[in-house]
Design an enzyme around this catalytic site. Sequence first.
Site, mmCIF file in Angstrom:
data_model
loop_
_atom_site.group_PDB
_atom_site.id
_atom_site.type_symbol
_atom_site.label_atom_id
_atom_site.label_comp_id
_atom_site.label_asym_id
_atom_site.label_seq_id
_atom_site.Cartn_x
_atom_site.Cartn_y
_atom_site.Cartn_z
ATOM 1 N N GLY A 108 0.805 -1.210 0.000
ATOM 2 C CA GLY A 108 0.000 0.000 0.000
ATOM 3 C C GLY A 108 0.835 1.255 0.000
ATOM 4 O O GLY A 108 0.313 2.361 -0.004
ATOM 5 N N CYS A 109 2.146 1.106 -0.023
ATOM 6 C CA CYS A 109 3.054 2.240 -0.037
ATOM 7 C C CYS A 109 3.452 2.493 -1.480
ATOM 8 O O CYS A 109 3.893 1.582 -2.169
ATOM 9 C CB CYS A 109 4.283 1.899 0.810
ATOM 10 N N VAL A 110 3.279 3.738 -1.980
ATOM 11 C CA VAL A 110 3.610 3.993 -3.388
ATOM 12 C C VAL A 110 4.859 4.825 -3.593
ATOM 13 O O VAL A 110 5.404 5.338 -2.659
ATOM 14 C CB VAL A 110 2.451 4.653 -4.162
#
Lengths: 110, 127, 102
Positions: A108-110
């Site tokens: 979920g980390c971009v």
Amino acid sequence: MAYETNGKSVEADEEGFLVNINDWNEDLAGLIAKDEGIDMSPEHWEVVNFLREYYAEYQIAPAVRVLTKAIAKKMGPEKGNNKYLYELFPYGPGKQACKIAGLPKPTGCV
Amino acid sequence: MEEEFEGGIVKKFMFVNRKAPYGTVYALEVLEMVLISAAFDQDVHVAFLDDGVYQIKKGQDTKDLGHKNFSPTYRALEGYDIEKLFVERESLEERGLSEADLLVDVEVVSRAEMAKLMGEMDVVMTA
Amino acid sequence: MSTLHTVNKSPFERANLQSCLGHAQDGDCVLLMEDAVVAAMAATALAPKLADAAQSVKIFVLGPDLKARGLDPAGVADGIGVVDYDGFVDLAAESSAVHAWL
């Protein structure tokens, strides 16, 4: 990219996250930290070790929000807060501490 | 069903798992979707029915497959504030399983109750 | 408000349709599309099951998918409506949610 440590080449992705978590060791962590401009203190190690334990238990790198909460639960609110963690890892505890811990980028980390 | 919350709209989401893990990539993909959804402060529900109940069976060991065992990650959901996990009783019984075989705390509901829950959602994603 | 359930797998290969019918609420709509259109035919062994389900939910089948498979809309079981793409859009628009049983 790759890290060169103890005469060995360790494979990493283009952002510097290890391809194989089993390649990790403390020397390599120090090297990755240096690349990130971080001089590892006992406080840094505490977070990195916490992340490795979290990964061993749940098989994922936690989102920053989840990491902060879990650290607060285990080590108290003076460490489980954004200010403390960002001071240790200025470019984000999720990204930098996970990288140093040899974990994949948090989901979920971009 | 919608309410305003800190300037955003909170919707009722349900992710429905119907497939066993490892044979296809669906179970892992849905799990990642659930983890990502936690970042958006929505009212997230996760359901396990049909072969989906096998995703949370205790004792999974994938070493010989050379495949990552992602079953421990379901136990991380609580830390992501995703605590509404539902399992369908009929699906467990058809497979000779019971709540004691599951590796995470869930609410076991009947098929009729599951159907009703689904009907109350704003968005249902099934795979 | 009702839900539109879509099913696209053959009931002879997968249990998607069975599971969908087991979870659809009274007044919901079920649209059979792609490989699931075979379930709409009156001559299949599943027809009694579909007729039973049609007592509480409205069942539709996507005409273009029947046609593509050489299945005659005239052979669709009584109580199952044949819709085209516009009809599909109308069904979705009239429903509060769409639940795809992939």
